[in-house]
Every structure is written in C-alpha cells, then in structure tokens.
Design a protein around this motif. Structure first.
Motif, short mmCIF file in Angstrom:
data_model
loop_
_atom_site.label_atom_id
_atom_site.label_comp_id
_atom_site.label_asym_id
_atom_site.label_seq_id
_atom_site.Cartn_x
_atom_site.Cartn_y
_atom_site.Cartn_z
N ALA A 194 0.87 -1.19 0.00
CA ALA A 194 0.00 0.00 0.00
C ALA A 194 0.90 1.23 0.00
N GLY A 195 1.38 1.61 -1.15
CA GLY A 195 2.28 2.74 -1.29
C GLY A 195 3.69 2.38 -0.85
N CYS A 196 4.61 3.29 -1.15
CA CYS A 196 6.01 3.07 -0.76
C CYS A 196 6.12 3.10 0.77
N GLN A 197 5.22 3.86 1.40
CA GLN A 197 5.26 3.95 2.86
C GLN A 197 5.14 2.56 3.49
N GLN A 198 4.22 1.76 2.97
CA GLN A 198 4.07 0.43 3.56
C GLN A 198 5.26 -0.47 3.21
N ILE A 263 20.13 0.77 7.11
CA ILE A 263 20.47 2.13 6.66
C ILE A 263 19.37 2.56 5.69
N TYR A 264 18.75 3.70 5.95
CA TYR A 264 17.71 4.19 5.04
C TYR A 264 18.29 5.32 4.19
N SER A 265 18.07 5.25 2.88
CA SER A 265 18.59 6.30 2.01
C SER A 265 17.67 6.54 0.81
N HIS A 270 16.35 13.45 -3.22
CA HIS A 270 16.03 13.25 -1.80
C HIS A 270 14.95 14.21 -1.30
N ASN A 271 14.10 13.69 -0.46
CA ASN A 271 13.12 14.51 0.26
C ASN A 271 13.67 14.73 1.67
N PRO A 272 13.95 15.93 2.12
CA PRO A 272 13.48 17.21 1.60
C PRO A 272 14.48 18.00 0.75
N GLU A 298 16.46 1.27 0.31
CA GLU A 298 16.57 2.32 -0.72
C GLU A 298 15.18 2.80 -1.11
N ASP A 299 14.95 4.11 -1.02
CA ASP A 299 13.64 4.69 -1.34
C ASP A 299 13.75 5.39 -2.69
N THR A 300 12.95 4.92 -3.67
CA THR A 300 13.08 5.47 -5.03
C THR A 300 11.84 6.27 -5.45
N THR A 301 11.15 6.82 -4.44
CA THR A 301 9.89 7.51 -4.71
C THR A 301 9.97 8.54 -5.84
N TYR A 302 11.09 9.25 -5.94
CA TYR A 302 11.15 10.37 -6.90
C TYR A 302 11.98 10.06 -8.15
N ASP A 303 12.46 8.81 -8.28
CA ASP A 303 13.42 8.51 -9.35
C ASP A 303 12.95 8.89 -10.75
N PHE A 330 4.01 4.69 -7.07
CA PHE A 330 3.46 5.47 -8.17
C PHE A 330 2.82 6.78 -7.68
N SER A 331 3.08 7.12 -6.41
CA SER A 331 2.34 8.23 -5.82
C SER A 331 2.70 9.58 -6.41
N LYS A 332 3.97 9.83 -6.64
CA LYS A 332 4.36 11.17 -7.09
C LYS A 332 4.30 11.29 -8.61
N THR A 333 4.43 10.16 -9.29
CA THR A 333 4.45 10.22 -10.74
C THR A 333 3.06 10.09 -11.34
N ILE A 338 -4.37 5.82 -5.08
CA ILE A 338 -4.65 4.41 -5.35
C ILE A 338 -3.84 3.51 -4.41
N ARG A 339 -2.86 4.11 -3.75
CA ARG A 339 -2.04 3.47 -2.72
C ARG A 339 -1.38 2.18 -3.21
N ILE A 340 -0.55 2.30 -4.21
CA ILE A 340 0.19 1.12 -4.65
C ILE A 340 1.69 1.44 -4.75
N ILE A 420 10.51 17.01 -6.31
CA ILE A 420 9.51 18.07 -6.27
C ILE A 420 9.80 19.14 -5.22
N TYR A 421 11.02 19.12 -4.65
CA TYR A 421 11.28 20.05 -3.54
C TYR A 421 12.50 20.93 -3.76
N LEU A 422 12.40 22.14 -3.20
CA LEU A 422 13.57 23.01 -3.05
C LEU A 422 13.81 23.19 -1.56
C1 LIG Z 1 10.78 9.93 0.24
C2 LIG Z 1 9.37 9.41 0.32
N1 LIG Z 1 9.17 8.10 0.48
C3 LIG Z 1 7.93 7.59 0.55
C4 LIG Z 1 6.82 8.39 0.48
C5 LIG Z 1 5.46 7.77 0.58
O1 LIG Z 1 5.03 7.39 -0.67
P1 LIG Z 1 3.65 6.62 -0.92
O2 LIG Z 1 2.59 7.64 -1.09
O3 LIG Z 1 3.93 5.83 -2.17
O4 LIG Z 1 3.41 5.73 0.24
C6 LIG Z 1 6.98 9.77 0.31
C7 LIG Z 1 5.82 10.64 0.26
O5 LIG Z 1 5.90 11.84 0.41
C8 LIG Z 1 8.29 10.28 0.23
O6 LIG Z 1 8.52 11.58 0.07
#
Ligand SMILES: Cc1ncc(COP(=O)(O)O)c(C=O)c1O
Length: 507
Positions: A194-198, A263-265, A270-272, A298-303, A330-333, A338-340, A420-422
């Motif tokens: 359910a999203g990258c968060q899960q 290790i989380y990266s 990178h956010n923020p 490895e978090d690839t949310t914004y790749d 697929f949340s940012k793109t 839809i939470r996947i 998506i951030y400055l």
């Molecule tokens: C770096 C990062 N990882 C994960 C998430 C969560 O993504 P998702 O909505 O796919 O759960 C976010 C959302 O802001 C994020 O910025």
C-alpha cells in the motif's frame, strides 16, 4: 487540593472532560503550573472531583494533543509547556487565528507538521508545504475507464481476497520496469504494498524487530520515515549530508558506534533536499554496508521525476551482495490515492516480507492493483511521465527564478535535477523558519519548516518548498508573498534593541 477552585458544570453545557482540560490549560498557560509539574494520577484526581476516571484520562489526552502535557509510561503526566516564553513574547506578530489555537511550543514534529498543514489548507493560502503532486495531472478519466474495464472483465475476482504478494500481472509489469533500470528481478521477487510507505514499514518490521533498534537515516530525512520509526520506538541516527548527499565517510564510524539494523537512504532527488548521491558514494555506501552486514533500505519515490538527465543507477542495481531493500511506488508520478507501491527484498528475506505483509493488512486492494495494471498496459504511462516531467521542470524553474527575485540575498539553495522540492537555507543568525512561517501565514503563504525533517533537532533555519503542486502563476505569487513576509520579519528583527532571546525549539 489540586482542584480547589474548579467548579464543574454538571448540567453538561460543556463536556466535563473539556471543563477539566480548560481549567488545567489556564493554569499551565498562566504559569501557575510550572514545566515538569507532575499532575495527579487520574484515579486520584477523579476521586477528588467526583467524576469518572475516564473524564480525567480524556482531559489529559486533550492537553497532550495540544502539547501542554506529556505522559511518561509508568511515571505519570507532566506539564511540558508551562510559564515559558510564548511564541509571541519575542515581538513576532500574533499569527492570524484561522479557526484554531495559535501554534504552540513543544509540539513534536508530527503535531507541528499537522498544525502547519491545517493552517496551510485554509482558503486563500498558497501552500508549498505538502508533499503532494499536482492534482490536475492525475489521469482521472483513464482510471475511471481502467476500473470499469477491470470490473467488467474480472467481476468478483477483482473484489475478492487474493495472494498477499500481489496481482501477478502487475508484478510482472513492475519487474519489467525495474529490469529496464538494470535491476535483476522477476515478478516473484516483487511484493505489492500500500504505497512506498508500507514497503518501508514492512522492511522495518522484518529488520528492526525487538528492543533497542537503531536505524541510520540521512540528516535531514523524509518525515514519514521518521514518523514510522517513532511509532515503532526505533531510534534514528542521522548521517550528515553535504551538497552530494549522505556523508558516506562518516557512515562507518556511525555503524560501529550504534550497530544499526538498517540504513535508510533516498539516493535520487532526496526529500526534503532534492539532492542526489554521486556514483562513488553509492559504491562506498554499499561496500561499508556489506562489510558490516547492515542492509540498506533504498527509497526510489522520486526517481522517475528527473528533469535534465536520468538518475544514476539505483543501489539495488549496483548491489552484488544482496543486501538492498528496494522500495518504490506510483504516488508522485501518477496517483497517490490508489495506494500502490512495491518492495524488492533481498532473496533470503522474501518469504518473510510476504508473511509480514499478510499480517499487516492481508493484501493491497485487488481492484486498485488491477486498475493500475490496466492503466500501465494501456501504454499511456511513458507519455504521462514526459508530460509531468516537462510541467514540473517549468515549475521548478519558475520557483527558482522567483526566489532569485524575491528572497533575501543571504538565502541559499540548490537547483535539484529532479523530485519536487527546493530546500532553502536561511541566514544565521536570523529568524528561524518557524518564525518565518508564523509571519508568512499572515501573507497567506505556507511551506514546511526544516526542523520537522530532522532526527536530531537541526535545521531550524531551513525550509522545504514543494514546487510541483501549484501552477506557475501561483508559484510566482506565493514566492513574492513569502519574500515580502521574510523581508518584513528581517526588518523587524533588525530593529530589536536586544538580541533575540527566544527561538522556537519545536523538537
Ligand atoms: C521519500 C518518500 N518516500 C515515501 C513516500 C510515501 O510514498 P507513498 O505515497 O507511495 O506511500 C513519500 C511521500 O511523500 C516520500 O517523500
């Protein structure tokens, strides 16, 4: 007697617990109840007041939500925000009261963020605060069609329980997408979440079980990950970042000192901060992690949101020791609601992640998985990505140009190649981002303060601005307002005779 002066209105014009909370709040805010004062045990106070114990428990919970008291398990409830200087004592103007209490000191990062988001959502406020992509680019019609097609085609199967690991055809498509990035995976290696968060939650559940876990994070770090750690009582230890991301030269010492579970990266965009890690550092991170047997998440949310050139290879694609958890979504793109998302765990842990997923929420919505699959199969995703990248690049450049024009000369920022951030660094000494926030909200503009992204309570003089969520004209107007608020704040603080006594320690 603690409550000698409290007369409860038994006619219940106001709920009893709120009356108790009102009374306590007043005594805390007036300074009568000093910081660290231990409040009476709920049982004792309930007896004294002649009310049910739940009434007192609820009153304490109300005050805790406001950040005025904290409950320490096994010890009691303590005043946290007694007669200390309030937000306004340092001559910052009173923020507009937008239908709720003003921001308080001593809120934790999550509470502070929630309150800021509440203010940012008020009508008329131009907000760069949230991490949301642009609503206008969410392909609503395509998803309506995909959902209808799926229901017509699969009927009850689309609404039935199914495998916890996910809808196989979707896993196949995602595997192909990852293979295109030189990651050696098969559909069976992919867990739908359910999203990258899960995906991150599951990796944490698998790797950081039991007591006294430590996780290495970038400093600053994605707030949602810090929240996850706090909910699991996992201690984050930050590795400082420079303009090339995580200071990998400090990683080894940190690992030796703290013995982390993971290790989380976020190597790309990178956010923020928007920063990406160069290849040598990626290799060094993998080498150190393998040497000490510490897996990497490895978090690839914004790749996929790159604006000039494609991002560098992922850690997973460079991983020869099978120590990387690869999380994406697929949340940012495409569509957050839809939470996947997905997780590719190291081979030896793949069964464990599926069992953990099953225990956590049984499975991710089969209808949503099928709808996403149908959308991806329709072939529209590459064009959608191109369109979003072009629009976000324009928005990034619009924001950068407006910042150049309206922000004070001493402010510093980078030009990220994606995401998506400055991230803006404010001059020190000078007003903090929280002070600027309180002024800016009067000008109907909002952003995220830097300190909420910190594991160690740093970045009081930094802010994060989302450039993707608003159209260019709103970006220009919002940055103009923010620049005006900033200059007003600076001129006010320059005219103070005394050096500023108060800073807002929100963490
Ligand atoms: C770096 C990062 N990882 C994960 C998430 C969560 O993504 P998702 O909505 O796919 O759960 C976010 C959302 O802001 C994020 O910025």
């Amino acid at each position: 007697m603690f409550f000698s002066r409290l007369e409860l209105d038994r006619d219940k014009s106001r709920a009893l617990y709120l009356q108790v909370a009102d009374h306590l709040r007043h005594r805390i805010e007036s300074g009568e109840l000093a910081c660290d004062t231990r409040l009476p045990a709920s049982r004792v106070l309930a007896k004294q007041l002649g009310v049910n114990r739940v009434t007192v428990v609820n009153a304490y919970a109300e005050l805790e939500a406001e950040g005025l008291v904290t409950t320490k398990v096994g010890s009691g409830t303590y005043v946290t925000a007694a007669n200390e200087t309030s937000v306004h004592d340092d001559q910052t103007p009173m923020p507009v009261r937008l239908g709720g209490p003003p921001l308080r000191r001593h809120w934790n990062a999550g509470q502070m963020m929630n309150e800021m988001m509440r203010l940012a959502r008020q009508p008329g406020v131009l907000s760069f605060a949230a991490g949301t992509p642009a609503s206008e680019f969410i392909p609503v019609n395509e998803f309506r069609r995909a959902i209808n097609d799926v229901l017509r085609r699969d009927g009850a199967d689309a609404l039935q329980y199914e495998e916890a690991s996910g809808y196989f055809p979707l896993r196949q498509v995602i595997a192909e997408m990852l293979q295109d990035q030189d990651i050696e995976v098969k559909a069976n290696d992919i867990l739908i979440t359910a999203g990258c968060q899960q995906a991150m939650d599951i990796a944490l559940q698998v790797m950081a079980r039991g007591k006294d876990n430590v996780l290495v994070v970038e400093e600053p770090c994605y707030l949602g990950l810090l929240d996850l750690l706090s909910s699991k009582r996992i201690t984050p230890v930050g590795v400082p970042m420079d303009e090339h991301g995580m200071r990998v030269d400090q990683l080894e010492q940190i690992i030796l000192r703290h013995r982390p579970s993971l290790i989380y990266s976020t190597p790309n965009f990178h956010n923020p901060t928007g920063i990406s890690i160069p290849l040598e550092r990626r290799m060094a991170m993998l080498e150190i992690a393998a040497r000490y047997g510490v897996p990497i998440l490895e978090d690839t949310t914004y790749d996929e949101l790159y604006y000039e050139s494609k991002p560098l290879p992922t850690l997973k694609s460079l991983d020869t020791n099978d120590i990387v958890f690869h999380a994406g979504g697929f949340s940012k793109t495409l569509v957050p609601g839809i939470r996947i998302g997905y997780l590719v765990a190291p081979q030896s842990l793949q069964e464990r992640v599926v069992t953990t997923k099953q225990t956590t929420d049984i499975l991710t919505s089969p209808l949503n998985q099928r709808a996403l699959h149908a959308y991806l199969e329709s072939g529209g995703f590459p064009d959608h990505l191109k369109m979003v990248r072009t629009a976000y690049q324009t928005r990034r450049d619009t924001m950068l140009a407006a910042m150049e024009q309206h922000f004070p000369d001493e402010a510093r920022w980078q030009r990220p190649g994606g995401g998506i951030y400055l991230w803006v660094e404010m001059p020190q000494p000078g007003p903090t981002a929280t002070e600027l926030y309180l002024t800016a909200i009067n000008y109907n503009v909002a952003f995220s303060i830097g300190s909420v992204f910190s594991a160690g309570g740093y970045f009081a003089h930094a802010m994060r601005l989302n450039f993707a969520g608003c159209p260019p004209d709103e970006i220009e107007e919002g940055i103009r307002r923010l620049g005006k608020a900033w200059k007003e704040l600076l001129s006010r603080s320059n005219t103070l005779a005394e050096p500023r006594r108060v800073s807002l320690h929100i963490l």
